[in-house]
Design a protein around this motif. Structure first.
Motif, PDB file in Angstrom:
ATOM      1  N   ARG A   9       0.836  -1.189   0.000  1.00  0.00           N
ATOM      2  CA  ARG A   9       0.000   0.000   0.000  1.00  0.00           C
ATOM      3  C   ARG A   9       0.881   1.252   0.000  1.00  0.00           C
ATOM      4  O   ARG A   9       2.095   1.174   0.222  1.00  0.00           O
ATOM      5  CB  ARG A   9      -0.959  -0.020   1.200  1.00  0.00           C
ATOM      6  N   ARG A  86       0.092   4.107  -6.670  1.00  0.00           N
ATOM      7  CA  ARG A  86      -1.242   4.089  -6.077  1.00  0.00           C
ATOM      8  C   ARG A  86      -1.237   5.019  -4.873  1.00  0.00           C
ATOM      9  O   ARG A  86      -0.184   5.518  -4.471  1.00  0.00           O
ATOM     10  CB  ARG A  86      -1.638   2.675  -5.653  1.00  0.00           C
ATOM     11  N   ASP A  88      -3.295   4.923  -1.039  1.00  0.00           N
ATOM     12  CA  ASP A  88      -4.289   4.286  -0.176  1.00  0.00           C
ATOM     13  C   ASP A  88      -4.538   5.048   1.118  1.00  0.00           C
ATOM     14  O   ASP A  88      -5.608   4.904   1.717  1.00  0.00           O
ATOM     15  CB  ASP A  88      -3.825   2.875   0.196  1.00  0.00           C
ATOM     16  N   HIS A 131      -8.144   8.687  -5.843  1.00  0.00           N
ATOM     17  CA  HIS A 131      -7.127   7.641  -5.686  1.00  0.00           C
ATOM     18  C   HIS A 131      -7.500   6.688  -4.546  1.00  0.00           C
ATOM     19  O   HIS A 131      -7.345   5.466  -4.678  1.00  0.00           O
ATOM     20  CB  HIS A 131      -5.773   8.276  -5.419  1.00  0.00           C
ATOM     21  N   GLY A 135      -8.749   2.237  -4.732  1.00  0.00           N
ATOM     22  CA  GLY A 135      -8.220   1.073  -4.025  1.00  0.00           C
ATOM     23  C   GLY A 135      -9.264   0.298  -3.262  1.00  0.00           C
ATOM     24  O   GLY A 135      -9.025  -0.841  -2.846  1.00  0.00           O
TER      25      GLY A 135
END
Length: 251
Positions: A9, A86, A88, A131, A135
């Motif tokens: 993550r 990514r 998270d 974003h 997830g």
């Protein structure tokens, strides 16, 4: 550290170049998350934190910008997500904690504090939501403060900004729950930090406030609470305030 489910993550931490922000970045990195380290101007300090983060075997990205700027906030989030692949977890830690009697407080000083602490958290959260939603299990953790609940002399701007974060946390928790995003607030109090960069000593309220445990807390103790709220073990926790103050305030 117990496995918090953060491996793979990515987290963005504002105000991460020192003190509580640095400790949060390191705690999340130790748990396995890659970290975007956001600082307003001190690139050297931020890069030092990045090296500590990378020692845990995860990726670190240093980004310099002003969270109170709408353009900067959007850029910081975009570049963090791009660099880490990514996003998270968002930790809104950036804040200004000046002191001044209200009659001597300029409107500029008022706005400086409100813009970084409260507006910055709003701008960063708004930019990060797409974003975090992608997830399916995002987390926003705002860093508040003891005096938002107790008040403090010479801190009307700081108290107002931190109290605003409490309200924003509750509102966002309700609005973002359908997107699988939890929103919580950690409220530190009586924490031992290095204030050399502020050119000011301890806050005035530290002289009269006492903890039940007989000592001040550490940035790492605050960071542990943040790491839990960011973890997959805290998916049933949202809209809450977690007080880390050694019993100095009992809600």
């Amino acid at each position: 550290m117990t496995d918090l489910g953060l491996k793979g993550r990515a987290a963005l931490v504002t105000g991460a170049s020192r003190n509580i922000g640095r400790a949060i970045a390191l705690a999340l990195a130790e748990a396995g998350a890659s970290i975007a380290i956001i600082a307003r101007s001190d690139k050297d300090a931020a890069e030092a934190v990045a090296r500590e983060v990378e020692a845990f075997g995860v990726k670190a990205k240093v980004l310099i910008g002003d969270v109170a700027s709408e353009a900067d906030a959007a850029r910081l989030v975009s570049e963090a997500a791009s660099a880490l692949g990514r996003l998270d977890i968002l930790v809104n830690n950036a804040a200004i904690r000046r002191e001044a009697p209200v009659e001597e407080l300029s409107y500029k000083d008022w706005r400086d504090v409100i813009s970084v602490t409260l507006d910055g958290a709003f701008l960063m959260s708004r930019a990060a939501i797409p974003h975090l939603r992608a997830g399916g299990s995002g987390a926003i953790i705002n860093i508040g403060g003891l005096t938002a609940y107790t008040g403090a002399v010479n801190r009307v701007h700081v108290v107002s900004a931190k109290a605003g974060l409490d309200g924003m946390t509750k509102a966002l928790a309700q609005e973002l729950s359908p997107d699988g995003i939890t929103v919580n607030l950690v409220s530190p109090g009586m924490i031992e930090t290095n204030r050399e960069h502020t050119k000011a000593g301890d806050p005035t309220h530290h002289k009269t406030t006492r903890t039940l445990v007989g000592r001040r807390g550490t940035p790492e103790e605050v960071a542990a609470a943040v790491a839990y709220l960011a973890s997959m073990q805290a998916r049933f926790t949202t809209g809450q305030t977690l007080h880390i103050n050694g019993g100095a305030f009992l809600p």
